[in-house]
Design an enzyme around this catalytic site. Structure first.
Site, PDB file in Angstrom:
ATOM      1  N   CYS A 157       2.128  -7.399  17.918  1.00  0.00           N
ATOM      2  CA  CYS A 157       3.541  -6.975  17.940  1.00  0.00           C
ATOM      3  C   CYS A 157       4.476  -8.177  17.915  1.00  0.00           C
ATOM      4  CB  CYS A 157       3.865  -6.181  19.194  1.00  0.00           C
ATOM      5  SG  CYS A 157       2.965  -4.664  19.386  1.00  0.00           S
ATOM      6  N   HIS A 207       0.849  -1.188   0.000  1.00  0.00           N
ATOM      7  CA  HIS A 207       0.000   0.000   0.000  1.00  0.00           C
ATOM      8  C   HIS A 207       0.886   1.238   0.000  1.00  0.00           C
ATOM      9  CE1 HIS A 207       0.869   0.552   4.208  1.00  0.00           C
ATOM     10  NE2 HIS A 207       0.323  -0.613   4.536  1.00  0.00           N
ATOM     11  N   LYS A 264      -7.938  -1.201   6.730  1.00  0.00           N
ATOM     12  CA  LYS A 264      -8.557  -2.078   5.752  1.00  0.00           C
ATOM     13  C   LYS A 264     -10.068  -2.054   5.907  1.00  0.00           C
ATOM     14  CE  LYS A 264      -6.095  -6.102   4.009  1.00  0.00           C
ATOM     15  NZ  LYS A 264      -5.623  -7.434   4.358  1.00  0.00           N
ATOM     16  N   CYS A 324      -2.581  -2.703  23.920  1.00  0.00           N
ATOM     17  CA  CYS A 324      -1.422  -2.320  23.113  1.00  0.00           C
ATOM     18  C   CYS A 324      -1.844  -1.118  22.275  1.00  0.00           C
ATOM     19  CB  CYS A 324      -1.016  -3.470  22.200  1.00  0.00           C
ATOM     20  SG  CYS A 324       0.006  -2.916  20.836  1.00  0.00           S
ATOM     21  N   HIS A 335       4.059   1.429   2.325  1.00  0.00           N
ATOM     22  CA  HIS A 335       5.224   0.672   1.836  1.00  0.00           C
ATOM     23  C   HIS A 335       5.836   1.403   0.631  1.00  0.00           C
ATOM     24  CE1 HIS A 335       2.369  -2.710   3.177  1.00  0.00           C
ATOM     25  NE2 HIS A 335       3.266  -2.590   4.146  1.00  0.00           N
ATOM     26  N   HIS A 342      -2.078  -1.850  18.439  1.00  0.00           N
ATOM     27  CA  HIS A 342      -3.062  -2.800  17.906  1.00  0.00           C
ATOM     28  C   HIS A 342      -4.427  -2.698  18.557  1.00  0.00           C
ATOM     29  CE1 HIS A 342       0.832  -4.423  16.630  1.00  0.00           C
ATOM     30  NE2 HIS A 342       0.155  -4.686  15.538  1.00  0.00           N
ATOM     31  N   LYS A 390      -5.589   6.876  10.613  1.00  0.00           N
ATOM     32  CA  LYS A 390      -4.698   5.789  10.208  1.00  0.00           C
ATOM     33  C   LYS A 390      -5.337   5.033   9.053  1.00  0.00           C
ATOM     34  CE  LYS A 390      -1.570   3.092  12.876  1.00  0.00           C
ATOM     35  NZ  LYS A 390      -1.263   2.249  13.989  1.00  0.00           N
ATOM     36  N   CYS A 416       1.740  -9.330  23.235  1.00  0.00           N
ATOM     37  CA  CYS A 416       0.832  -8.797  22.200  1.00  0.00           C
ATOM     38  C   CYS A 416       1.067  -9.588  20.928  1.00  0.00           C
ATOM     39  CB  CYS A 416       1.068  -7.304  21.947  1.00  0.00           C
ATOM     40  SG  CYS A 416       0.124  -6.729  20.512  1.00  0.00           S
TER      41      CYS A 416
HETATM   42  N1  MSP Z   1       8.359  -6.727   8.869  1.00  0.00           N
HETATM   43  C1  MSP Z   1       8.500  -5.548   9.649  1.00  0.00           C
HETATM   44  C2  MSP Z   1       9.801  -4.844   9.339  1.00  0.00           C
HETATM   45  C3  MSP Z   1      11.038  -5.672   9.523  1.00  0.00           C
HETATM   46  S1  MSP Z   1      12.455  -4.809   9.061  1.00  0.00           S
HETATM   47  C4  MSP Z   1      13.689  -5.718   9.574  1.00  0.00           C
HETATM   48  C5  MSP Z   1       7.361  -4.604   9.359  1.00  0.00           C
HETATM   49  N2  MSP Z   1       6.725  -4.759   8.205  1.00  0.00           N
HETATM   50  S2  MSP Z   1       5.474  -3.879   7.700  1.00  0.00           S
HETATM   51  O1  MSP Z   1       4.997  -4.524   6.516  1.00  0.00           O
HETATM   52  O2  MSP Z   1       4.537  -3.669   8.733  1.00  0.00           O
HETATM   53  O3  MSP Z   1       6.093  -2.533   7.252  1.00  0.00           O
HETATM   54  C6  MSP Z   1       6.225  -1.440   8.124  1.00  0.00           C
HETATM   55  C7  MSP Z   1       6.787  -0.302   7.321  1.00  0.00           C
HETATM   56  O4  MSP Z   1       5.920  -0.010   6.215  1.00  0.00           O
HETATM   57  C8  MSP Z   1       6.900   1.014   8.040  1.00  0.00           C
HETATM   58  O5  MSP Z   1       8.020   1.112   8.866  1.00  0.00           O
HETATM   59  C9  MSP Z   1       6.968   1.948   6.856  1.00  0.00           C
HETATM   60  O6  MSP Z   1       8.195   1.828   6.232  1.00  0.00           O
HETATM   61  C10 MSP Z   1       5.895   1.379   5.970  1.00  0.00           C
HETATM   62  N3  MSP Z   1       4.571   1.889   6.308  1.00  0.00           N
HETATM   63  C11 MSP Z   1       3.477   1.134   6.575  1.00  0.00           C
HETATM   64  N4  MSP Z   1       2.418   1.972   6.778  1.00  0.00           N
HETATM   65  C12 MSP Z   1       2.801   3.254   6.678  1.00  0.00           C
HETATM   66  C13 MSP Z   1       2.132   4.496   6.642  1.00  0.00           C
HETATM   67  N5  MSP Z   1       0.833   4.623   6.859  1.00  0.00           N
HETATM   68  N6  MSP Z   1       2.846   5.595   6.367  1.00  0.00           N
HETATM   69  C14 MSP Z   1       4.178   5.525   6.062  1.00  0.00           C
HETATM   70  N7  MSP Z   1       4.826   4.369   6.052  1.00  0.00           N
HETATM   71  C15 MSP Z   1       4.247   3.232   6.584  1.00  0.00           C
HETATM   72  O7  MSP Z   1       7.103  -3.743  10.170  1.00  0.00           O
END
Ligand code: MSP
Length: 654
Positions: free
Chosen positions: A130, A19, A299, A144, A22, A147, A296, A127
């Site tokens: 987490c 999304h 989904k 948490c 990412h 979550h 935030k 959690c």
């Molecule tokens: N798998 C772990 C990361 C492990 S790294 C060794 C994880 N994955 S995640 O799929 O949840 O990705 C989190 C990351 O996605 C955030 O740190 C950021 O880079 C990005 N984002 C997810 N949602 C976001 C927003 N709403 N806004 C900006 N970036 C965010 O955590």
């Protein structure tokens, strides 16, 4: 010494489709990677997927499949998304790959042998979201905060990493290296956390409860906790311990994450590295959250923005530009499609698109479409524009490594706008009328061409396709990743006589929902051939500010408003509304106005009116119109705008 740069994104969980969150982190990493290449660095860019742990098992179950097939499917979605967003990563790592598993086990073994991993029983609140035990002081209303679920009580015999032993070292390291974690607010957040005693980290899960993970090398009854596994991707992908990539790039490692995963990256990871005898990373760069309608992304509320729905709709480069221009790195930002369209229309279609198309159209018209020589010596306004450009390059070089992408882009756009004003001031269309001023015309157009070239180079990390297109039209065939600032942005490097090509609009303007498409009259745009000599180079598009939007004086100044006196007026045959006017505005112009229902032609002659003199020529019912006269509308009808005392025809209105 060859300068090097290594950037990573988080490896994304395979429990959700890609999304905008990412996409943002990955595009920022891409911009940084491309910027460093532009500056001549040898670069390496890593992304990937995080595939072990409870979360994935649960998501696979919900999807009615096994974890491996599920991980394969979602990981492929990420892998296939990035090329579509023009991401220039060198590697994509999956934590289920043998090359990663090997390194995780190697590091576990090293830390275990050193005595920093021990076996113990732990009881606490866990959690599931987490995937960790959380402390009481992290809970908000017993839940948490990330979550919004209450933790579950859990007791378990497990292996622990002696993280607490590294707390003093970590505090000292952060204090000695103020940009280890940046922006500063996140450094402070980590330091605040470190003010309390750090607990050791539980790094295993009994296999009877969770089998989907990497077995501990020293006890097969357990798998590795997903964070201890995942963080190691940053070195396993480089072939730690003895890979060439590791040797070259680890010393310059920079991680990019959002604030949600600050703790694992700011605390677990550096202490893990220290325990394993590996130097800590260079920088942890932390950004804020994209929110949708100030909330935030969720989904269930249907507010997840999927980049692949938007990028093709508005153009990939416009999408990338918007994300980097809109968010101040480190702070949250709100995503809205309207804001994206506004930036696309104002900054891209209007400012940059017009500058480029005006420059190339004039090169076509006055120099047969080839790069002219520099012509006459530089004048004050040429030198001023050039120094504006040098200033922008300086800010750009300074701000991007500090992650202030919006400042770098603002500096580039300042010079784009200065160049648009320069066109208006130097008025090449007037210079073109006088053969004695050919040298001056050459100087102006060449200055503009050189400036457009440098702008194309500067935007390459942000908008690679547009940069390539601009450079190609300026006669420079170069892949965006091969563009280099010190070679391609040299003033004067265009070759005289090279053919340039105007081409179509770089950024077609997009209609907004709020905007009513209310052109004052139906218009049919006159072709280039019909354009009389001496007409100003019109803008390709004009961004209509939406209601309530404030414009800068520079936008207003782009209107060429003049006093004109009507000399003759007659109805356009077969039209109730249209009247053909001949007006004196220093020169005689023919204008068609939609005022036939409000004024009789004979009453119009002699009236002083205000004319928009730089409006793109149009044909209305077959009659050419070179401007528009202004009128006020109310319920009673329409009244022409005039001056309160006679003013000379052609006087500027401002
Ligand atoms: N798998 C772990 C990361 C492990 S790294 C060794 C994880 N994955 S995640 O799929 O949840 O990705 C989190 C990351 O996605 C955030 O740190 C950021 O880079 C990005 N984002 C997810 N949602 C976001 C927003 N709403 N806004 C900006 N970036 C965010 O955590």
């Amino acid at each position: 010494m060859q300068k090097r740069f290594y950037v990573t994104t988080p490896i994304y969980y395979v429990n959700a489709e890609p999304h905008i969150g990412h996409a943002y982190t990955t595009i920022v990493a891409d911009v940084l990677n491309r910027f460093h290449r532009l500056m001549g660095y040898e670069t390496y860019f890593l992304t990937g997927t995080d595939e072990h742990g409870d979360k994935i098992v649960q998501a696979a179950e919900a999807a009615g499949t096994d974890p491996k097939s599920y991980a394969d499917r979602i990981s492929a979605l990420f892998r296939d998304t990035w090329p579509k967003l023009n991401i220039s990563h060198d590697d994509f790592i999956r934590t289920t790959e043998p090359r990663h598993i090997r390194v995780v086990q190697d590091i576990l073994q090293k830390v275990y042998a050193k005595g920093d991993i021990y076996f113990d029983t732990y009881r606490g609140r866990y959690c599931v979201g987490c995937e960790r035990f959380i402390t009481d002081r992290e809970l908000v209303d017993g839940k948490c905060p990330d979550h919004d679920t209450p933790p579950v009580e859990r007791e378990e015999a497990n292996y622990f990493f002696r993280m607490s032993a590294y707390q003093p070292w970590l505090i000292d390291h952060i204090e000695r290296n103020p940009d280890f974690i940046r922006p500063e607010r996140y450094k402070n957040e980590v330091l605040a956390f470190l003010r309390e005693p750090l607990e050791d980290l539980c790094i295993s899960r009994p296999r009877e409860r969770l089998d989907w993970g990497i077995p501990l090398p020293f006890d097969e009854r357990f798998v590795t906790y997903v964070w201890f596994d995942a963080l190691i991707n940053y070195v396993s992908a480089l072939g730690y311990p003895d890979g060439e990539l590791f040797e070259k790039f680890w010393p310059v490692a920079q991680h990019l994450i959002a604030k949600d995963i600050l703790k694992p990256h700011g605390i677990y990871w550096p202490t893990m590295l220290k325990a394993a005898g590996i130097e800590p990373y260079r920088h942890l760069n932390v950004h804020g959250y994209w929110k949708i309608n100030e909330g935030k992304m969720s989904k269930s509320r249907g507010t997840v923005v999927r980049p692949l729905d938007l990028a093709p709709q508005y153009g990939l480069d416009a999408f990338r530009y918007f994300l980097l221009r809109e968010m101040v790195f480190g702070l949250d930002a709100n995503f809205s499609e309207d804001a994206l369209v506004q930036r696309l229309n104002a900054d891209l279609a209007n400012d940059l698109g017009n500058l480029f198309s005006r420059t190339l159209a004039m090169t076509g018209r006055y120099f047969g479409g080839t790069v002219p020589p520099f012509g006459d010596p530089e004048e004050v306004e040429d030198a001023a524009l050039r120094s504006d450009l040098e200033r922008a390059v300086g800010i750009y070089r300074e701000e991007i490594p500090q992650l202030a992408f919006h400042k770098a882009l603002m500096a580039v756009w300042d010079v784009v706008n200065a160049a648009n004003r320069y066109i208006d001031h130097t008025a090449p269309w007037d210079l073109a009328k006088d053969t004695a001023r050919r040298g001056r015309l050459q100087r102006v157009i060449r200055t503009l061409l050189e400036l457009n070239k440098t702008v194309a180079v500067l935007i390459a990390p942000f908008m690679p396709q547009t940069a390539e297109k601009m450079l190609a039209r300026l006669g420079i065939e170069r892949k965006a990743l091969d563009v280099r600032l010190d070679r391609d942005a040299v003033w004067g490097s265009l070759t005289e006589g090279t053919a340039v090509e105007k081409g179509d609009a770089l950024f077609p303007r997009v209609g907004t929902k709020k905007e009513t498409p209310s052109a004052p009259m139906p218009v049919e745009v006159a072709s280039e051939a019909q354009k009389p000599a001496g007409v100003r180079e019109p803008s390709e598009t004009a961004a209509a500010p939406s209601q309530g939007e404030l414009i800068g004086i520079d936008v207003f100044q782009r209107l060429d408003l003049r006093v004109a006196v009507i000399q003759a007026a007659e109805r356009v045959p077969k039209s109730k509304k249209l009247v053909k006017l001949l007006v004196d505005m220093g020169e005689t112009r023919q204008v068609v106005a939609g005022i036939g229902e409000h004024y009789a032609p004979e009453d119009l002659v002699g009236k002083t009116v205000v004319l928009v003199a730089n409006l793109k020529p149009a044909r209305l019912m077959g009659v050419a119109s070179h401007g528009m006269i202004l009128a006020a509308h109310d319920a009673e009808g329409l009244r022409l705008i005039t001056t309160d005392a006679p003013a000379a025809p052609g006087s500027k209105v401002s």
